[in-house]
Motif scaffolding. Sequence first.
Motif, PDB file in Angstrom:
ATOM      1  N   ILE A  11       3.643  -7.645   1.364  1.00  0.00           N
ATOM      2  CA  ILE A  11       3.019  -6.491   2.003  1.00  0.00           C
ATOM      3  C   ILE A  11       1.517  -6.610   1.817  1.00  0.00           C
ATOM      4  N   LEU A  12       0.773  -6.469   2.906  1.00  0.00           N
ATOM      5  CA  LEU A  12      -0.683  -6.463   2.884  1.00  0.00           C
ATOM      6  C   LEU A  12      -1.141  -5.052   3.220  1.00  0.00           C
ATOM      7  N   VAL A  13      -1.991  -4.481   2.374  1.00  0.00           N
ATOM      8  CA  VAL A  13      -2.411  -3.099   2.537  1.00  0.00           C
ATOM      9  C   VAL A  13      -3.912  -3.036   2.799  1.00  0.00           C
ATOM     10  N   ASP A  14      -4.279  -2.384   3.891  1.00  0.00           N
ATOM     11  CA  ASP A  14      -5.672  -2.066   4.176  1.00  0.00           C
ATOM     12  C   ASP A  14      -5.994  -0.889   3.259  1.00  0.00           C
ATOM     13  N   GLY A  15      -6.517  -1.198   2.079  1.00  0.00           N
ATOM     14  CA  GLY A  15      -6.508  -0.254   0.974  1.00  0.00           C
ATOM     15  C   GLY A  15      -7.606   0.773   0.878  1.00  0.00           C
ATOM     16  N   ASP A  16      -8.689   0.641   1.605  1.00  0.00           N
ATOM     17  CA  ASP A  16      -9.815   1.547   1.395  1.00  0.00           C
ATOM     18  C   ASP A  16      -9.483   3.008   1.668  1.00  0.00           C
ATOM     19  N   ALA A  17      -8.701   3.307   2.644  1.00  0.00           N
ATOM     20  CA  ALA A  17      -8.391   4.699   2.966  1.00  0.00           C
ATOM     21  C   ALA A  17      -6.897   4.916   3.140  1.00  0.00           C
ATOM     22  N   CYS A  18      -6.092   4.139   2.458  1.00  0.00           N
ATOM     23  CA  CYS A  18      -4.643   4.228   2.619  1.00  0.00           C
ATOM     24  C   CYS A  18      -4.071   5.370   1.776  1.00  0.00           C
ATOM     25  N   PRO A  19      -3.466   6.383   2.412  1.00  0.00           N
ATOM     26  CA  PRO A  19      -2.935   7.518   1.656  1.00  0.00           C
ATOM     27  C   PRO A  19      -1.534   7.295   1.084  1.00  0.00           C
ATOM     28  N   VAL A  20      -0.938   6.117   1.321  1.00  0.00           N
ATOM     29  CA  VAL A  20       0.452   5.892   0.903  1.00  0.00           C
ATOM     30  C   VAL A  20       0.596   4.718  -0.068  1.00  0.00           C
ATOM     31  N   LYS A  21      -0.429   4.435  -0.832  1.00  0.00           N
ATOM     32  CA  LYS A  21      -0.340   3.305  -1.771  1.00  0.00           C
ATOM     33  C   LYS A  21       0.792   3.493  -2.782  1.00  0.00           C
ATOM     34  N   GLU A  22       0.914   4.689  -3.344  1.00  0.00           N
ATOM     35  CA  GLU A  22       1.982   4.920  -4.329  1.00  0.00           C
ATOM     36  C   GLU A  22       3.363   4.720  -3.711  1.00  0.00           C
ATOM     37  N   GLU A  23       3.530   5.125  -2.469  1.00  0.00           N
ATOM     38  CA  GLU A  23       4.804   4.930  -1.780  1.00  0.00           C
ATOM     39  C   GLU A  23       5.072   3.438  -1.568  1.00  0.00           C
ATOM     40  N   ILE A  24       4.035   2.700  -1.233  1.00  0.00           N
ATOM     41  CA  ILE A  24       4.176   1.247  -1.056  1.00  0.00           C
ATOM     42  C   ILE A  24       4.621   0.603  -2.355  1.00  0.00           C
ATOM     43  N   TYR A  25       3.987   0.973  -3.460  1.00  0.00           N
ATOM     44  CA  TYR A  25       4.349   0.402  -4.766  1.00  0.00           C
ATOM     45  C   TYR A  25       5.811   0.721  -5.096  1.00  0.00           C
ATOM     46  N   LYS A  26       6.227   1.948  -4.823  1.00  0.00           N
ATOM     47  CA  LYS A  26       7.599   2.374  -5.118  1.00  0.00           C
ATOM     48  C   LYS A  26       8.620   1.516  -4.370  1.00  0.00           C
ATOM     49  N   VAL A  27       8.424   1.349  -3.081  1.00  0.00           N
ATOM     50  CA  VAL A  27       9.360   0.562  -2.274  1.00  0.00           C
ATOM     51  C   VAL A  27       9.275  -0.919  -2.647  1.00  0.00           C
ATOM     52  N   ALA A  28       8.072  -1.413  -2.881  1.00  0.00           N
ATOM     53  CA  ALA A  28       7.904  -2.824  -3.256  1.00  0.00           C
ATOM     54  C   ALA A  28       8.621  -3.132  -4.562  1.00  0.00           C
ATOM     55  N   ARG A  29       8.550  -2.219  -5.519  1.00  0.00           N
ATOM     56  CA  ARG A  29       9.264  -2.432  -6.797  1.00  0.00           C
ATOM     57  C   ARG A  29      10.766  -2.513  -6.558  1.00  0.00           C
ATOM     58  N   ARG A  30      11.275  -1.622  -5.713  1.00  0.00           N
ATOM     59  CA  ARG A  30      12.715  -1.582  -5.447  1.00  0.00           C
ATOM     60  C   ARG A  30      13.212  -2.902  -4.872  1.00  0.00           C
ATOM     61  N   TYR A  31      12.428  -3.513  -3.991  1.00  0.00           N
ATOM     62  CA  TYR A  31      12.841  -4.749  -3.329  1.00  0.00           C
ATOM     63  C   TYR A  31      12.192  -6.002  -3.919  1.00  0.00           C
ATOM     64  N   ALA A  32      11.358  -5.830  -4.928  1.00  0.00           N
ATOM     65  CA  ALA A  32      10.644  -6.959  -5.555  1.00  0.00           C
ATOM     66  C   ALA A  32       9.829  -7.738  -4.528  1.00  0.00           C
ATOM     67  N   VAL A  33       9.089  -7.009  -3.710  1.00  0.00           N
ATOM     68  CA  VAL A  33       8.241  -7.605  -2.686  1.00  0.00           C
ATOM     69  C   VAL A  33       6.786  -7.536  -3.167  1.00  0.00           C
ATOM     70  N   PRO A  34       6.093  -8.664  -3.198  1.00  0.00           N
ATOM     71  CA  PRO A  34       4.692  -8.652  -3.631  1.00  0.00           C
ATOM     72  C   PRO A  34       3.799  -7.851  -2.682  1.00  0.00           C
ATOM     73  N   VAL A  35       2.813  -7.192  -3.264  1.00  0.00           N
ATOM     74  CA  VAL A  35       1.867  -6.363  -2.523  1.00  0.00           C
ATOM     75  C   VAL A  35       0.454  -6.853  -2.821  1.00  0.00           C
ATOM     76  N   ARG A  36      -0.350  -6.987  -1.770  1.00  0.00           N
ATOM     77  CA  ARG A  36      -1.783  -7.254  -1.939  1.00  0.00           C
ATOM     78  C   ARG A  36      -2.538  -6.084  -1.318  1.00  0.00           C
ATOM     79  N   VAL A  37      -3.291  -5.383  -2.148  1.00  0.00           N
ATOM     80  CA  VAL A  37      -4.112  -4.268  -1.686  1.00  0.00           C
ATOM     81  C   VAL A  37      -5.513  -4.822  -1.485  1.00  0.00           C
ATOM     82  N   VAL A  38      -5.966  -4.834  -0.246  1.00  0.00           N
ATOM     83  CA  VAL A  38      -7.245  -5.459   0.103  1.00  0.00           C
ATOM     84  C   VAL A  38      -8.281  -4.363   0.340  1.00  0.00           C
ATOM     85  N   THR A  39      -9.421  -4.497  -0.313  1.00  0.00           N
ATOM     86  CA  THR A  39     -10.461  -3.480  -0.245  1.00  0.00           C
ATOM     87  C   THR A  39     -11.827  -4.121  -0.433  1.00  0.00           C
ATOM     88  N   ASN A  40     -12.867  -3.380  -0.108  1.00  0.00           N
ATOM     89  CA  ASN A  40     -14.204  -3.880  -0.426  1.00  0.00           C
ATOM     90  C   ASN A  40     -14.884  -2.987  -1.450  1.00  0.00           C
TER      91      ASN A  40
END
Length: 158
Positions: A11-40
């Motif tokens: 999962i690649l996350v456009d992280g600067d203004a993403c309101p669902v990061k915690e939800e992404i982490y929750k689902v990613a943990r459940r499925y063991a899917v790596p997440v990259r949160v990209v920001t400047n």
Amino acid sequence: MAAAPEPGVHILVDGDACPVKEEIYKVARRYAVPVRVVTNSYYRVPAEPLITKVVVGAGFDEVDDWIAEAAGARSIVVTADILLADRCVKVGSVVLGPTGRPFDAASIGNAVATRALMADLRAMDQTSGGPPPFSKTDRSRFLSALDQAIVRLRRTIA
């Protein structure tokens, strides 16, 4: 306990203004899917092996460029940026907006056209305000859409 990550699915996350990061982490943990949160900008992400923070330069579109280059057919991209969504759809990524709205080959053209129209209206002072406030329903819809996207992507890769 989560299963071992599957190679390539991420999962690649456009992280600067993403309101669902915690939800992404929750689902990613459940499925063991790596997440990259990209920001400047620098901010904290959970210190977990599945979650990586990628900080790029502050230049215009650097986050978008990094995500577009990293995206592919095994990527789920989370962004509200229509032009980034367009770039990622074109390389075969699964793309979701933070409200759970999917962007695909059938819908992205209309989304890009609507974005351009709204930009023109704002430039002529013909519209004001922004999107409606983010709601619990949006959050729930996003969780469901991300869950379904992971399951669907895993099926097509298997």
